[in-house]
Design a protein around this motif. Structure first.
Motif, PDB file in Angstrom:
ATOM      1  N   LEU A  34       0.357  -9.603   6.883  1.00 27.44           N
ATOM      2  CA  LEU A  34       1.751  -9.215   6.643  1.00 27.44           C
ATOM      3  C   LEU A  34       2.674  -9.700   7.757  1.00 27.44           C
ATOM      4  O   LEU A  34       3.804  -9.218   7.880  1.00 27.44           O
ATOM      5  N   HIS A  37       6.306 -10.487   7.209  1.00 25.23           N
ATOM      6  CA  HIS A  37       7.147  -9.437   6.642  1.00 25.23           C
ATOM      7  C   HIS A  37       7.444  -8.294   7.611  1.00 25.23           C
ATOM      8  O   HIS A  37       8.420  -7.564   7.429  1.00 25.23           O
ATOM      9  N   ILE A  70      -2.318  -0.795   1.041  1.00 28.91           N
ATOM     10  CA  ILE A  70      -1.682  -1.417  -0.124  1.00 28.91           C
ATOM     11  C   ILE A  70      -0.282  -0.861  -0.321  1.00 28.91           C
ATOM     12  O   ILE A  70       0.678  -1.608  -0.575  1.00 28.91           O
ATOM     13  N   ALA A  73       1.946  -2.358   2.305  1.00 23.68           N
ATOM     14  CA  ALA A  73       2.226  -3.761   1.991  1.00 23.68           C
ATOM     15  C   ALA A  73       3.312  -3.877   0.935  1.00 23.68           C
ATOM     16  O   ALA A  73       4.203  -4.735   1.021  1.00 23.68           O
ATOM     17  N   LEU A  74       3.263  -3.013  -0.059  1.00 21.56           N
ATOM     18  CA  LEU A  74       4.301  -3.008  -1.094  1.00 21.56           C
ATOM     19  C   LEU A  74       5.661  -2.629  -0.500  1.00 21.56           C
ATOM     20  O   LEU A  74       6.687  -3.231  -0.837  1.00 21.56           O
ATOM     21  N   THR A  77       7.255  -5.461   1.760  1.00 19.92           N
ATOM     22  CA  THR A  77       7.586  -6.701   1.045  1.00 19.92           C
ATOM     23  C   THR A  77       8.516  -6.450  -0.140  1.00 19.92           C
ATOM     24  O   THR A  77       8.736  -7.353  -0.955  1.00 19.92           O
ATOM     25  N   ASN A  79       7.888  -4.755  -2.749  1.00 21.77           N
ATOM     26  CA  ASN A  79       7.034  -4.896  -3.942  1.00 21.77           C
ATOM     27  C   ASN A  79       6.737  -6.346  -4.317  1.00 21.77           C
ATOM     28  O   ASN A  79       6.356  -6.628  -5.462  1.00 21.77           O
ATOM     29  N   ARG A  80       6.854  -7.244  -3.353  1.00 25.04           N
ATOM     30  CA  ARG A  80       6.586  -8.657  -3.643  1.00 25.04           C
ATOM     31  C   ARG A  80       5.325  -9.159  -2.916  1.00 25.04           C
ATOM     32  O   ARG A  80       5.142 -10.367  -2.769  1.00 25.04           O
ATOM     33  N   VAL A  81       4.484  -8.269  -2.487  1.00 21.80           N
ATOM     34  CA  VAL A  81       3.272  -8.684  -1.789  1.00 21.80           C
ATOM     35  C   VAL A  81       2.415  -9.545  -2.716  1.00 21.80           C
ATOM     36  O   VAL A  81       2.202  -9.204  -3.885  1.00 21.80           O
ATOM     37  N   VAL A  85      -3.179 -11.145  -1.165  1.00 22.23           N
ATOM     38  CA  VAL A  85      -3.192 -10.223  -0.031  1.00 22.23           C
ATOM     39  C   VAL A  85      -3.815  -8.897  -0.452  1.00 22.23           C
ATOM     40  O   VAL A  85      -4.647  -8.324   0.266  1.00 22.23           O
ATOM     41  N   ILE A  86      -3.420  -8.391  -1.619  1.00 22.48           N
ATOM     42  CA  ILE A  86      -4.023  -7.153  -2.140  1.00 22.48           C
ATOM     43  C   ILE A  86      -5.529  -7.332  -2.295  1.00 22.48           C
ATOM     44  O   ILE A  86      -6.322  -6.459  -1.945  1.00 22.48           O
TER      45      ILE A  86
END
Length: 233
Positions: A34, A37, A70, A73-74, A77, A79-81, A85-86
């Motif tokens: 990440l 971001h 997770i 990360a969402l 970003t 919600n554009r991860v 990556v997930i």
């Protein structure tokens, strides 16, 4: 059998075997994934906040940690991860769930020695399947008179566990690397709390040491447990 102390409880993760360092390695990988971001410190703060929010939903352990990564990360970003990556975060969690067990220094000798004179219990929290796996791989399972895998460690939980052998928490001792989970609540339940400060510990497990309590002890590693048990009597 000792006249005053009848039962000794051992924490598992980072008391008997290494655990937190695998979380830290995975979190470092999370920061790399990440990096475009969020700065590492900011990301760590966001992840810790997510873990704190999610404990009540997911409990303690690797699965909740992965879900919190997770979620973070969402968040960072918008919600554009990326899906890859997930996928990497899920794979990291699966690797953690299959990592070989490495005992902490003096762990086996400490449990064996305590079991010669006291009833010994393993008292741990976290994911049931993962904790059962680690105990089976540790080679220590047969040394314990009982195993308790609980959702959290509170004075009430300790009082109930140590009442089962019939002696009560006031004749019990808990040893572990978490001041918040292993030491403070056990002392509040009326027992003894022994702290292992040398181990890595999760930020959410920090608490002030109960220095004023006559039932608080601190040892550098598990080789120091036997003298404590002998001194308490």
């Amino acid at each position: 059998m000792a006249q005053n102390l009848t039962t000794v409880g051992f924490d598992a993760d980072d008391t008997l075997w290494h655990n937190e360092r695998f979380f830290q390695l995975t979190q470092a990988r999370f920061a790399e994934l990440l990096a475009d971001h969020a700065a590492p410190d900011h990301l760590a703060e966001r992840l810790l906040a997510a873990e704190r929010r999610n404990i009540g939903h997911y409990g303690f352990g690797i699965k909740g940690f992965v879900l919190s990564m997770i979620e973070t990360a969402l968040e960072v970003t918008d919600n554009r991860v990326p899906g890859d990556v997930i996928a990497e975060l899920i794979a990291a969690g699966q690797e953690m769930l299959s990592h070989p067990i490495e005992l902490m220094p003096h762990a086996q000798a400490a449990v064996e020695a305590a079991a010669e004179t006291h009833r010994v219990l393993l008292i741990t929290k976290g994911d049931l399947l993962d904790q059962e796996r680690k105990l089976a791989q540790s080679g220590l399972g047969e040394l314990f008179h009982g195993v308790e895998i609980v959702s959290d460690k509170t004075p009430r939980v300790y009082a109930e566990i140590f009442a089962r052998p019939g002696a009560g928490a006031d004749r019990g001792l808990m040893v572990g690397n978490s001041m918040k989970s292993d030491v403070v609540p056990m002392i509040r339940a009326g027992g003894w709390g022994v702290f292992l400060p040398g181990s890595l510990s999760w930020a959410l497990e920090h608490a002030e040491a109960p220095q004023e309590s006559p039932r608080f002890r601190e040892i550098p590693d598990l080789s120091g447990l036997a003298p404590v048990l002998e001194a308490i009597g």
